[in-house]
Motif scaffolding. Structure first.
Motif, PDB file in Angstrom:
ATOM      1  N   ALA A   1      28.807  70.556  31.458  1.00 21.24           N
ATOM      2  CA  ALA A   1      27.914  70.023  32.496  1.00 21.24           C
ATOM      3  C   ALA A   1      28.482  68.720  33.039  1.00 21.24           C
ATOM      4  O   ALA A   1      28.487  68.483  34.252  1.00 21.24           O
ATOM      5  N   SER A   2      28.985  67.898  32.147  1.00 21.24           N
ATOM      6  CA  SER A   2      29.511  66.601  32.576  1.00 21.24           C
ATOM      7  C   SER A   2      30.798  66.784  33.398  1.00 21.24           C
ATOM      8  O   SER A   2      30.997  66.123  34.414  1.00 21.24           O
ATOM      9  N   LEU A   3      31.661  67.714  32.962  1.00 22.66           N
ATOM     10  CA  LEU A   3      32.889  67.981  33.723  1.00 22.66           C
ATOM     11  C   LEU A   3      32.574  68.450  35.145  1.00 22.66           C
ATOM     12  O   LEU A   3      33.199  68.015  36.112  1.00 22.66           O
ATOM     13  N   THR A   4      31.603  69.355  35.273  1.00 24.94           N
ATOM     14  CA  THR A   4      31.285  69.891  36.607  1.00 24.94           C
ATOM     15  C   THR A   4      30.654  68.815  37.470  1.00 24.94           C
ATOM     16  O   THR A   4      30.917  68.737  38.654  1.00 24.94           O
ATOM     17  N   LYS A   5      29.826  67.987  36.836  1.00 23.94           N
ATOM     18  CA  LYS A   5      29.164  66.927  37.590  1.00 23.94           C
ATOM     19  C   LYS A   5      30.183  65.946  38.163  1.00 23.94           C
ATOM     20  O   LYS A   5      30.028  65.445  39.270  1.00 23.94           O
TER      21      LYS A   5
END
Lengths: 240, 441
Positions: B115-119
């Motif tokens: 989730a953090s990578l995509t954000k």
């Protein structure tokens, strides 16, 4: 519009300061009136003397309703009397509804009684607004009474919406023929209703802190003769 | 995130498949699906394909992730939870641009990491639970484990939140002979959600109609905004699963200009018509038939949809009667059981040019008449000269309909097997005309 917005902010702010989540009928109507939604004349009387004085101004016949933050359904608490035609009747009714409400909820904080302008019989509808957790501001429309309670005959739209959308919403309910006029009745003022729905949508859109708004009922007169909110309830967003 | 960035999912120059082809116990199904995925992708020739089989069995596949080149366009991962947990970080270290996570289970910590990578825009992610993957029929990319099904190339995009429904939609599309442009299973939308995919497909030139299966309306306002934007560019047909916020959701879809299908099958029935025929300017539908009963059923269905049976003008009636006195033109146009291609062609041509007609349904019963499926080819030819008015075919029934379908493959004439579906399609074509604000004739 800026002035209207300021006025609404003021009323909501004032109510919110007292840590109130639900506005009184009177305050809810003040919000609507400031926003350009027609409401029947409604004044707060803190005692019988005030009620009598206001009644002389408004003229008979009139209606009185209990004003209490602890009574969400005034009619359930037998806190409403309509069709009061004289001062004698008013004196009796005032004592009666206050007693009824005391009996219904002994610890209710009764601020007083609102004295309200009488509205001649008309077709009654409900316009509401709700902040949906997923869709944001929404509006809803139905005929009042069993059309809403039993048949669940509501139409919805996301707000804000156009007057055209609002008109479509009115035509969408199954009970629409009632507004067109059945058994020789003349058509109701659908244009006035569409205007009110559009305004309510705009209000809910611009004030997300208005969590819930119900105008129930709106008296809808014959085409060209307008529509007037006879009762209203606003719940602010901090209630949950 | 720019939706054009999604191109890397559908037009990758390099693809890595990661799975395990032989697993026992709980992983057995995952292994079977991985073999299916490997077989589906083997036909892709427009980009380099690398495969990693952690079981070390598939021919030409690497055994370890370490051998995978850096910076590939697309990785497609189908692994059971334990193997995914073990291998995800080495995969992410390869800095692949986009990732399709077909796997449905993910450790919480990895979930948060993704989730953090995509954000932060470091990774384009589809899934997890993108169980049916993605398809682009234009370049033959079948990054999907779907078994025994290759969609026909065409102009209808299919997106679904749920994998099983996604596969069912592809199956119905095949059954209707409807061609698919692009397909994506969104899964639980941790990365690219419905909103991003709708934005991409709204701009996709291969796509004429977008079909959507929605299970939940999380962030409903945003979703409706994306649907509304897409519907300005092309018809959007929505089939809704869950029942939360039902009435608000329905109203919102209507406001957004989307069409709601009432069943999965209806999605493709109407999508075929919307993709192949122009919107209708008005609501007057002419009906031409070789049997009376079906025409009556159709007229009833048209009325239920709020459409009107078109009455050809006196001039048209005169032209037809002069040449074919036995043709009955009061109400719907009855050609009689002996009608063949020539008569159909002539009458369809005359009636569709009539100013009092906005669109047309042509009924051709086969078993109870002298018509042959081959005759329908003539109707398709006449329908081509419809001057921007929609024409659809109704061959009522089962077998007859299938035969006619075969004859009409490759034409722009959509075929229906029931009057209700034909009427519904005409209704949506007329609504599309209204949404686009086409001048009414």
């Amino acid at each position: 519009m800026v002035a209207a917005k300021k006025k609404v902010v003021e009323i909501i702010h004032l109510a919110g300061k007292n840590d109130k989540y639900e506005l009184l009928e009177l305050e809810s109507k003040q919000v609507l009136a400031a926003w350009g939604v027609p409401v029947n004349r409604t004044e707060l009387a803190r005692d019988l003397g005030e009620a009598i004085r206001i009644a002389r101004e408004i003229h008979y016949p009139l209606a009185i309703k209990v004003a209490s933050p602890d009574i969400p359904s005034k009619s359930e608490a037998k806190g409403v009397r309509v069709g009061i035609s004289s001062e004698l009747e008013l004196r009796q009714a005032f004592g009666e509804i206050v007693n009824n409400v005391r009996e219904y909820k002994p610890d209710a904080d009764i601020i007083g009684v609102t004295v309200q302008e009488y509205l001649p019989p008309a077709r009654e509808v409900i316009v509401g607004a709700l902040q949906d957790p997923s869709f944001g501001a929404t509006v809803r429309f139905s005929l009042a009474g069993f059309w809403a309670d039993v048949f669940n005959d509501f139409s919805f739209r996301l707000a804000p919406l156009s007057v055209e959308d609002a008109r479509e919403m009115i035509q969408e309910i199954k009970g629409y023929p009632v507004l067109e006029g059945i058994r020789g009745e003349s058509p109701a003022d659908v244009n006035a209703l569409a205007g009110i729905i559009q305004k309510v949508g705009q209000l809910a859109h611009e004030f997300p802190e208005i969590n819930k708004l119900d105008i129930d009922p709106i008296f809808t007169f014959e085409a060209g003769k307008g529509a007037i909110a006879a009762d209203a309830r606003i719940v602010l967003g901090r209630s949950k | 995130m720019m939706s054009s960035g999604l191109k890397v999912f559908f037009e990758p120059k390099s693809v890595v498949l990661i799975g395990a082809s032989e697993l026992k116990g709980a992983g057995a199904a995952s292994a079977t699906f991985f073999r299916s995925l490997a077989s589906n992708i083997s036909k892709f020739t427009k980009g380099k394909v690398y495969g990693v089989d952690l079981s070390g069995k598939l021919e030409g596949y690497m055994r370890k992730l370490t051998k995978v080149p850096m910076n590939c366009d697309l990785a497609v991962v189908l692994l059971p939870k334990d193997l995914l947990t073990k291998n995800l970080s080495s995969l992410l270290a390869k800095k692949t641009k986009a990732l399709v996570l077909i796997s449905d289970e993910l450790a919480q910590k990895q979930r948060e990491g993704l989730a953090s990578l995509t954000k932060r825009g470091r990774l384009l992610l589809l899934g997890p639970k993108a169980t049916m993957g993605i398809i682009n029929t234009t370049n033959g990319l079948m990054a999907t484990p779907v078994r025994g099904l290759t969609p026909k190339r065409g102009h209808i995009a299919v997106i679904s939140q749920d994998g099983g429904l996604a596969a069912a939609m592809l199956d119905w599309a095949r059954f209707h002979g409807v061609g698919v442009s692009k397909f994506a299973c969104i899964g639980d939308g941790l990365g690219i959600g419905m909103v991003g995919m709708l934005r991409y497909l709204a701009q996709d030139k291969e796509t004429k109609v977008v079909c959507v299966y929605l299970e939940t309306a999380k962030e409903g306002r945003k979703l409706v905004g994306a649907i509304s934007e897409a519907a300005k560019a092309k018809p959007v047909v929505v089939f809704k699963g869950g029942s939360e916020h039902e009435k608000i959701f329905d109203a919102a879809l209507k406001q957004a200009g989307a069409f709601q299908a009432r069943s999965i099958e209806e999605i493709f029935a109407v999508a075929e018509g919307l993709a192949k025929q122009p919107p209708m300017r008005g609501d007057r539908v002419a009906v031409i038939t070789n049997i009376v009963g079906q025409a009556k059923l159709l007229v009833r269905s048209l009325a239920q949809e709020g459409l009107v049976l078109a009455e050809p003008s006196a001039e048209t009636v005169k032209k037809i009667s002069k040449k074919h006195p036995h043709v009955d033109i009061s109400g719907f146009v009855d050609l009689g059981v002996e009608a063949k291609a020539d008569l159909y062609k002539f009458v369809v041509g005359q009636v569709i040019s009539d100013k009092a007609v906005d669109g047309m349904v042509v009924i051709n019963a086969i078993k109870s008449t002298l018509l042959e499926p081959e005759d329908i080819q003539g109707i398709a030819e006449a329908a081509k000269k419809s001057k921007g008015k929609p024409v659809i075919d109704l061959t009522p029934g089962g077998e007859d309909n299938l035969h006619v379908r075969e004859v009409l493959v490759g034409t722009e004439l959509p075929v229906y097997n029931q009057p209700e579906k034909a009427a519904r399609t005409m209704k949506l074509l007329s609504m599309r005309g209204k949404i686009l604000n086409l001048p009414q004739k």
